[in-house]
Scaffold this motif. Structure first.
Motif, short mmCIF file in Angstrom:
data_model
loop_
_atom_site.label_atom_id
_atom_site.label_comp_id
_atom_site.label_asym_id
_atom_site.label_seq_id
_atom_site.Cartn_x
_atom_site.Cartn_y
_atom_site.Cartn_z
N GLU A 1 -8.54 0.23 5.74
CA GLU A 1 -9.65 -0.74 5.77
C GLU A 1 -10.72 -0.40 4.73
OE1 GLU A 1 -9.41 -3.27 8.11
OE2 GLU A 1 -11.29 -4.13 7.42
N ASP B 1 0.87 -1.18 0.00
CA ASP B 1 0.00 0.00 0.00
C ASP B 1 0.91 1.23 0.00
OD1 ASP B 1 0.68 0.67 2.67
OD2 ASP B 1 -1.11 -0.27 3.51
N THR C 1 2.94 -4.95 9.93
CA THR C 1 2.44 -4.43 11.20
C THR C 1 2.54 -5.55 12.23
OG1 THR C 1 0.15 -5.13 10.80
CG2 THR C 1 0.74 -2.89 10.09
N1 LIG Z 1 -6.81 -13.07 8.40
C1 LIG Z 1 -6.86 -13.04 9.70
O1 LIG Z 1 -6.82 -14.08 10.39
C2 LIG Z 1 -6.92 -11.70 10.40
C3 LIG Z 1 -6.70 -11.62 11.77
C4 LIG Z 1 -6.69 -10.36 12.36
C5 LIG Z 1 -6.95 -9.22 11.61
N2 LIG Z 1 -7.15 -9.33 10.28
C6 LIG Z 1 -7.39 -8.15 9.46
O2 LIG Z 1 -6.25 -7.30 9.53
C7 LIG Z 1 -6.67 -5.98 9.22
C8 LIG Z 1 -5.98 -5.00 10.14
O3 LIG Z 1 -4.59 -5.12 9.92
P1 LIG Z 1 -3.58 -3.95 10.34
O4 LIG Z 1 -3.88 -3.52 11.72
O5 LIG Z 1 -2.24 -4.43 10.01
O6 LIG Z 1 -4.05 -2.74 9.43
P2 LIG Z 1 -3.51 -2.13 8.04
O7 LIG Z 1 -3.13 -3.19 7.11
O8 LIG Z 1 -4.56 -1.17 7.60
O9 LIG Z 1 -2.20 -1.33 8.48
C9 LIG Z 1 -2.34 -0.24 9.35
C10 LIG Z 1 -1.64 1.00 8.81
O10 LIG Z 1 -0.23 0.85 8.99
C11 LIG Z 1 0.43 1.11 7.76
N3 LIG Z 1 1.66 0.34 7.81
C12 LIG Z 1 1.80 -0.99 7.62
N4 LIG Z 1 3.06 -1.37 7.88
C13 LIG Z 1 3.73 -0.25 8.23
C14 LIG Z 1 5.07 -0.01 8.63
N5 LIG Z 1 5.94 -1.00 8.79
N6 LIG Z 1 5.44 1.26 8.92
C15 LIG Z 1 4.53 2.26 8.81
N7 LIG Z 1 3.26 2.10 8.46
C16 LIG Z 1 2.85 0.84 8.17
C17 LIG Z 1 -0.56 0.73 6.71
O11 LIG Z 1 -0.28 1.35 5.47
C18 LIG Z 1 -1.86 1.25 7.32
O12 LIG Z 1 -1.97 2.63 7.11
C19 LIG Z 1 -8.17 -5.94 9.31
O13 LIG Z 1 -8.71 -5.86 8.01
C20 LIG Z 1 -8.52 -7.28 9.94
O14 LIG Z 1 -9.77 -7.76 9.49
C21 LIG Z 1 -7.14 -10.55 9.66
#
Ligand SMILES: NC(=O)c1ccc[n+]([C@@H]2O[C@H](COP(=O)([O-])OP(=O)(O)OC[C@H]3O[C@@H](n4cnc5c(N)ncnc54)[C@H](O)[C@@H]3O)[C@@H](O)[C@H]2O)c1
Length: 328
Positions: A37, A13, A94
């Protein structure tokens, strides 16, 4: 990963292209989707499929998903559908994606306002965990990961809970690599016993029935920047479901008090935003775990002991939401 351009395409992204891609690979094909999201949907999948087609991807091409849970969930889903399945490698960037979203083969996108409503189970070829990515991650985003790590302790391992809770109590607490690995091991253990989510894996949903409903409701009424984060929503959900646990599966009041005190570090100051049951109802009744028996929650009998398939009366959900709204 020593692959040439034709064999590997990076999906990132906007943020992970800036912060993470330079740490990973050079001169490899890549493209980006908008972050957040709000873009975890079928329109973005169509965009991914178009890009893969333009790149001339085949089933043998690896889509390397470089990002948080959104990129990993959506990229893995899109890759699984492209030509009935191309190879997928996940590189979670993340903390939440490292300890949770990338582990266990669940992927998908949101649909018509419901979380992860379209998706599949399919395991990635490889998952690479590299904590250097966390250096650019904000504290707020790290907290989303801490909440899921705390949940792993709450459902399966009291010691892990005790270690993770220190991350909540002191902002500058160092996150040890071992703690990340321990948390991954708890998730993996549940997945290995029950890949299709028919039994013990459901325990990982502790806090998520209410939490997902709160998150979906918040996304509907706010624009994305102002809506409640996944971590905060799940923390709120865990407080409500812990309250319900005291009524249904014998969680002690002392343990409810203890974990509420820890989670209040994450959720303090947002008691005005607690939705009512009526506001959450459209999302609760669409929860994927429900059966004809009603709303299905995973609860905890004690700290470190999860239980699944607990069908909760509406009156008890209302009581739990009142308990949450009245926390000081
Ligand atoms: N598949 C599964 O088993 C499972 C389990 C838990 C959550 N999820 C899903 O995960 C999603 C949430 O994931 P998230 O919290 O990682 O959110 P996300 O992917 O939206 O990342 C959060 C933010 O951090 C930024 N980012 C990512 N890595 C970065 C880095 N190293 N440095 C700076 N910025 C960075 C992203 O661009 C975004 O703006 C939800 O959609 C949830 O439904 C899935």
């Amino acid at each position: 990963m020593q692959k040439n351009q034709a064999n590997i395409i990076v999906l990132a992204d906007e943020h992970t292209m800036n912060y993470c891609y330079p740490l990973l690979l050079e001169e490899v094909s890549s493209f980006i989707v908008p972050y957040g999201e709000g873009y975890k949907n079928l329109d973005s999948c169509e965009f991914i499929w178009k890009k893969l087609t333009e790149f001339g991807a085949t089933r043998e091409t690896i889509l390397l998903c470089l990002g948080g849970g959104v990129v990993c969930d959506m990229g893995a889903f899109a890759a699984g559908c492209f030509q009935r399945g191309m190879k997928t490698v996940l590189v979670p960037t993340t903390l939440l994606a490292m300890v949770d979203a990338s582990i266990g083969g669940k992927n998908g996108v949101n649909f018509m306002g419901y979380k992860n409503y379209i998706g599949s189970f399919s395991e990635a070829e490889e998952i690479f965990i590299c904590d250097s990515f966390l250096e650019t991650l904000s504290y707020k985003e790290k907290v989303n990961g801490y909440v899921e790590m705390l949940k792993h302790g709450l459902i399966a391992d009291r010691l892990h809970y005790d270690q993770v809770k220190m991350l909540f109590l002191q902002e500058n607490q160092h996150l040890e690599d071992q703690l990340i690995l321990d948390s991954i091991a708890i998730k993996k253990n549940h997945v290995d016993q029950d890949f299709r989510d028919q039994g013990v894996r459901k325990r990982l949903n502790f806090g998520h029935t209410i939490g997902h409903a709160i998150e979906s409701y918040s996304l509907t009424i706010n624009d994305e920047n102002e809506s409640l984060s996944h971590g905060v929503s799940v923390a709120l959900g865990m407080i409500v479901e812990a309250y319900i646990s005291t009524k249904m599966v014998g969680l002690s009041k002392d343990e409810l008090h203890e974990l509420t005190m820890v989670l209040q570090r994450v959720v303090s100051g947002i008691s005005d935003d607690i939705p009512t049951y009526e506001e959450l109802k459209p999302y609760l009744i669409k929860d994927k775990k429900n059966t004809e028996q009603g709303i299905n929650c995973s609860l905890i009998a004690s700290i470190g002991e999860g239980v699944h398939d607990q069908y909760v009366e509406v009156s008890l959900i209302k009581e739990g939401l009142d308990f949450l709204a009245n926390l000081k």
